[in-house]
Motif scaffolding. Structure first.
Motif, PDB file in Angstrom:
ATOM      1  N   GLY A  25       0.834  -1.195   0.000  1.00 59.26           N
ATOM      2  CA  GLY A  25       0.000   0.000   0.000  1.00 59.26           C
ATOM      3  C   GLY A  25       0.867   1.241   0.000  1.00 59.26           C
ATOM      4  N   LEU A  26       0.560   2.181  -0.859  1.00 56.70           N
ATOM      5  CA  LEU A  26       1.300   3.444  -0.937  1.00 56.70           C
ATOM      6  C   LEU A  26       0.457   4.556  -0.332  1.00 56.70           C
ATOM      7  CD1 LEU A  26       2.651   3.183  -4.611  1.00 56.70           C
ATOM      8  CD2 LEU A  26       3.876   2.620  -2.487  1.00 56.70           C
ATOM      9  N   PHE A  27       0.965   5.118   0.752  1.00 57.63           N
ATOM     10  CA  PHE A  27       0.280   6.192   1.469  1.00 57.63           C
ATOM     11  C   PHE A  27       1.089   7.461   1.219  1.00 57.63           C
ATOM     12  CE2 PHE A  27      -1.227   7.539   6.018  1.00 57.63           C
ATOM     13  CZ  PHE A  27      -2.099   8.449   5.457  1.00 57.63           C
ATOM     14  N   VAL A  30       6.914  10.064   1.135  1.00 51.19           N
ATOM     15  CA  VAL A  30       7.031  11.490   1.425  1.00 51.19           C
ATOM     16  C   VAL A  30       7.120  12.256   0.105  1.00 51.19           C
ATOM     17  CG1 VAL A  30       8.376  13.269   2.608  1.00 51.19           C
ATOM     18  CG2 VAL A  30       8.219  10.957   3.581  1.00 51.19           C
ATOM     19  N   SER A  31       6.149  13.124  -0.126  1.00 50.62           N
ATOM     20  CA  SER A  31       6.071  13.857  -1.395  1.00 50.62           C
ATOM     21  C   SER A  31       6.886  15.141  -1.310  1.00 50.62           C
ATOM     22  CB  SER A  31       4.615  14.201  -1.723  1.00 50.62           C
ATOM     23  OG  SER A  31       3.842  13.032  -1.803  1.00 50.62           O
ATOM     24  N   PRO A  32       7.803  15.345  -2.254  1.00 44.12           N
ATOM     25  CA  PRO A  32       8.573  16.590  -2.234  1.00 44.12           C
ATOM     26  C   PRO A  32       7.739  17.786  -2.634  1.00 44.12           C
ATOM     27  CG  PRO A  32       9.173  15.270  -4.144  1.00 44.12           C
ATOM     28  CD  PRO A  32       8.241  14.433  -3.315  1.00 44.12           C
ATOM     29  N   GLN A  33       6.761  17.559  -3.501  1.00 46.14           N
ATOM     30  CA  GLN A  33       5.905  18.671  -3.918  1.00 46.14           C
ATOM     31  C   GLN A  33       4.609  18.115  -4.480  1.00 46.14           C
ATOM     32  OE1 GLN A  33       7.547  21.245  -6.897  1.00 46.14           O
ATOM     33  NE2 GLN A  33       5.691  22.449  -7.087  1.00 46.14           N
ATOM     34  N   ASN A  34       3.515  18.416  -3.820  1.00 49.25           N
ATOM     35  CA  ASN A  34       2.201  18.041  -4.324  1.00 49.25           C
ATOM     36  C   ASN A  34       1.776  19.082  -5.344  1.00 49.25           C
ATOM     37  OD1 ASN A  34      -0.627  17.859  -4.687  1.00 49.25           O
ATOM     38  ND2 ASN A  34      -0.907  16.964  -2.659  1.00 49.25           N
ATOM     39  N   PRO A  35       1.434  18.663  -6.576  1.00 46.00           N
ATOM     40  CA  PRO A  35       1.059  19.650  -7.601  1.00 46.00           C
ATOM     41  C   PRO A  35      -0.144  20.497  -7.202  1.00 46.00           C
ATOM     42  CG  PRO A  35       1.352  17.470  -8.567  1.00 46.00           C
ATOM     43  CD  PRO A  35       1.425  17.294  -7.080  1.00 46.00           C
ATOM     44  N   LEU A  36      -0.944  20.016  -6.261  1.00 44.86           N
ATOM     45  CA  LEU A  36      -2.156  20.743  -5.870  1.00 44.86           C
ATOM     46  C   LEU A  36      -1.965  21.569  -4.601  1.00 44.86           C
ATOM     47  CD1 LEU A  36      -4.769  17.915  -6.566  1.00 44.86           C
ATOM     48  CD2 LEU A  36      -3.986  19.703  -8.103  1.00 44.86           C
ATOM     49  N   LYS A  37      -0.738  21.579  -4.058  1.00 45.61           N
ATOM     50  CA  LYS A  37      -0.492  22.332  -2.821  1.00 45.61           C
ATOM     51  C   LYS A  37       0.660  23.303  -3.015  1.00 45.61           C
ATOM     52  CE  LYS A  37      -2.009  19.041   0.758  1.00 45.61           C
ATOM     53  NZ  LYS A  37      -1.574  18.268   1.929  1.00 45.61           N
ATOM     54  N   PRO A  38       0.613  24.469  -2.340  1.00 46.41           N
ATOM     55  CA  PRO A  38       1.764  25.388  -2.411  1.00 46.41           C
ATOM     56  C   PRO A  38       2.959  24.782  -1.689  1.00 46.41           C
ATOM     57  CG  PRO A  38       0.154  26.165  -0.800  1.00 46.41           C
ATOM     58  CD  PRO A  38      -0.467  24.984  -1.491  1.00 46.41           C
ATOM     59  N   HIS A  92       6.353  -6.642  -6.885  1.00 47.70           N
ATOM     60  CA  HIS A  92       5.386  -6.017  -5.987  1.00 47.70           C
ATOM     61  C   HIS A  92       4.127  -5.610  -6.755  1.00 47.70           C
ATOM     62  CE1 HIS A  92       8.462  -6.196  -3.092  1.00 47.70           C
ATOM     63  NE2 HIS A  92       8.645  -4.929  -2.798  1.00 47.70           N
ATOM     64  N   GLN A  93       3.014  -5.684  -6.055  1.00 44.94           N
ATOM     65  CA  GLN A  93       1.753  -5.123  -6.571  1.00 44.94           C
ATOM     66  C   GLN A  93       1.432  -3.898  -5.727  1.00 44.94           C
ATOM     67  OE1 GLN A  93      -1.587  -7.768  -6.141  1.00 44.94           O
ATOM     68  NE2 GLN A  93      -3.087  -6.154  -6.528  1.00 44.94           N
ATOM     69  N   PHE A  94       1.253  -2.757  -6.369  1.00 43.93           N
ATOM     70  CA  PHE A  94       1.074  -1.510  -5.630  1.00 43.93           C
ATOM     71  C   PHE A  94      -0.384  -1.083  -5.588  1.00 43.93           C
ATOM     72  CE2 PHE A  94       5.570  -1.336  -6.819  1.00 43.93           C
ATOM     73  CZ  PHE A  94       6.133  -1.108  -5.568  1.00 43.93           C
ATOM     74  N   VAL A  95      -0.819  -0.691  -4.395  1.00 40.60           N
ATOM     75  CA  VAL A  95      -2.183  -0.251  -4.123  1.00 40.60           C
ATOM     76  C   VAL A  95      -2.114   1.176  -3.590  1.00 40.60           C
ATOM     77  CG1 VAL A  95      -4.215  -0.642  -2.669  1.00 40.60           C
ATOM     78  CG2 VAL A  95      -2.948  -2.602  -3.593  1.00 40.60           C
ATOM     79  N   LEU A  96      -3.010   2.043  -4.047  1.00 40.56           N
ATOM     80  CA  LEU A  96      -3.055   3.411  -3.534  1.00 40.56           C
ATOM     81  C   LEU A  96      -3.927   3.483  -2.287  1.00 40.56           C
ATOM     82  CD1 LEU A  96      -3.517   5.598  -6.737  1.00 40.56           C
ATOM     83  CD2 LEU A  96      -1.501   5.424  -5.305  1.00 40.56           C
ATOM     84  N   ILE A  97      -3.471   4.222  -1.292  1.00 38.37           N
ATOM     85  CA  ILE A  97      -4.262   4.489  -0.089  1.00 38.37           C
ATOM     86  C   ILE A  97      -4.597   5.975  -0.092  1.00 38.37           C
ATOM     87  CG2 ILE A  97      -4.221   4.574   2.439  1.00 38.37           C
ATOM     88  CD1 ILE A  97      -2.185   2.244   2.340  1.00 38.37           C
ATOM     89  N   MET A  98      -5.859   6.301   0.075  1.00 37.92           N
ATOM     90  CA  MET A  98      -6.229   7.715   0.102  1.00 37.92           C
ATOM     91  C   MET A  98      -7.502   7.927   0.906  1.00 37.92           C
ATOM     92  SD  MET A  98      -7.827   8.472  -3.702  1.00 37.92           S
ATOM     93  CE  MET A  98      -6.336   8.007  -4.564  1.00 37.92           C
ATOM     94  N   GLY A  99      -7.727   9.154   1.313  1.00 36.26           N
ATOM     95  CA  GLY A  99      -8.947   9.508   2.016  1.00 36.26           C
ATOM     96  C   GLY A  99     -10.078   9.792   1.041  1.00 36.26           C
ATOM     97  N   GLY A 100     -11.294   9.750   1.559  1.00 37.06           N
ATOM     98  CA  GLY A 100     -12.454  10.035   0.718  1.00 37.06           C
ATOM     99  C   GLY A 100     -12.408  11.405   0.091  1.00 37.06           C
ATOM    100  N   ASP A 101     -11.738  12.361   0.755  1.00 34.15           N
ATOM    101  CA  ASP A 101     -11.611  13.711   0.200  1.00 34.15           C
ATOM    102  C   ASP A 101     -10.769  13.697  -1.073  1.00 34.15           C
ATOM    103  OD1 ASP A 101      -9.558  12.920   1.938  1.00 34.15           O
ATOM    104  OD2 ASP A 101      -8.902  14.968   2.279  1.00 34.15           O
TER     105      ASP A 101
END
Length: 199
Positions: A11-13, A44-52, A105-114
């Protein structure tokens, strides 16, 4: 002829983890221990395209805090995989790279409903849905679009949630308030002894 080897399900969080707090760790541990995932990687994301980017602490400081939070837990792992990829980071590009680097490996995305509600804004989101399962932890106040509720690749979980935000923690530190118990004890000790988020 022997059957194909069973792939390890990871799982990728993804997150800024700015800083990582107990809410993140509870979700990560829940997904690692109460689903069919073999391990959860906190990416750990170095830069989220949707965040400053201007409010982010340095990449390796945030990665270090995630490693401190995980400690010796074998079900969890900190990943800096996006640090060496082109900026800004797009999930579909990261997954393409990971599939090449870890073919077993098989990769699964983990995310919130938002996040699921805004998935249509993601780069090549149709490919994400086609090629990867998505494990969604429900968030109060976010209605899940009907087409996701019935999508075979999207699975929903009632993970325990805490109403904690990284921005609240950063503000508390700036104002000189204690953040003990909002972050794991090793992270708290590190933040107490460093200048991180204090200015």
């Amino acid at each position: 002829m022997a059957g194909a080897a069973i792939k390890k399900k990871i799982g990728l969080f993804f997150g800024s983890f700015n800083p990582v707090h107990v809410g993140h760790m509870i979700i990560a541990n829940y997904m690692a221990t109460q689903t069919d995932l073999d391990q959860v990687w906190l990416v750990v994301s170095p830069q989220n395209p949707l965040k400053p980017k201007n409010s982010l602490a340095r990449d390796y400081d945030r990665l270090h805090l995630v490693r401190l939070a995980i400690g010796e837990n074998p079900n969890l792992r900190a990943s800096d995989i996006e640090f060496s990829l082109p900026k800004p980071s797009y999930t579909i590009d990261t997954l393409t790279y990971l599939k090449e680097k870890y073919p077993d490996h098989q990769f699964v995305l983990i995310m919130g409903g938002d996040n699921l509600a805004s998935l249509h804004r993601w780069k090549n989101y149709e490919l994400l849905l086609r090629d990867h399962e998505i494990f969604v932890y429900r968030r109060p106040g976010y209605d899940i679009p009907q087409h996701f509720e019935e999508h075979p690749q999207v699975h929903f979980f009632e993970a325990p949630l805490m109403h904690i935000s990284a921005s609240y923690i950063r503000q508390a530190i700036q104002e000189g308030h204690s953040v003990q118990y909002l972050v794991t004890e090793p992270v708290f000790q590190y933040l107490e002894s460093s200048a991180l988020y204090k200015s």
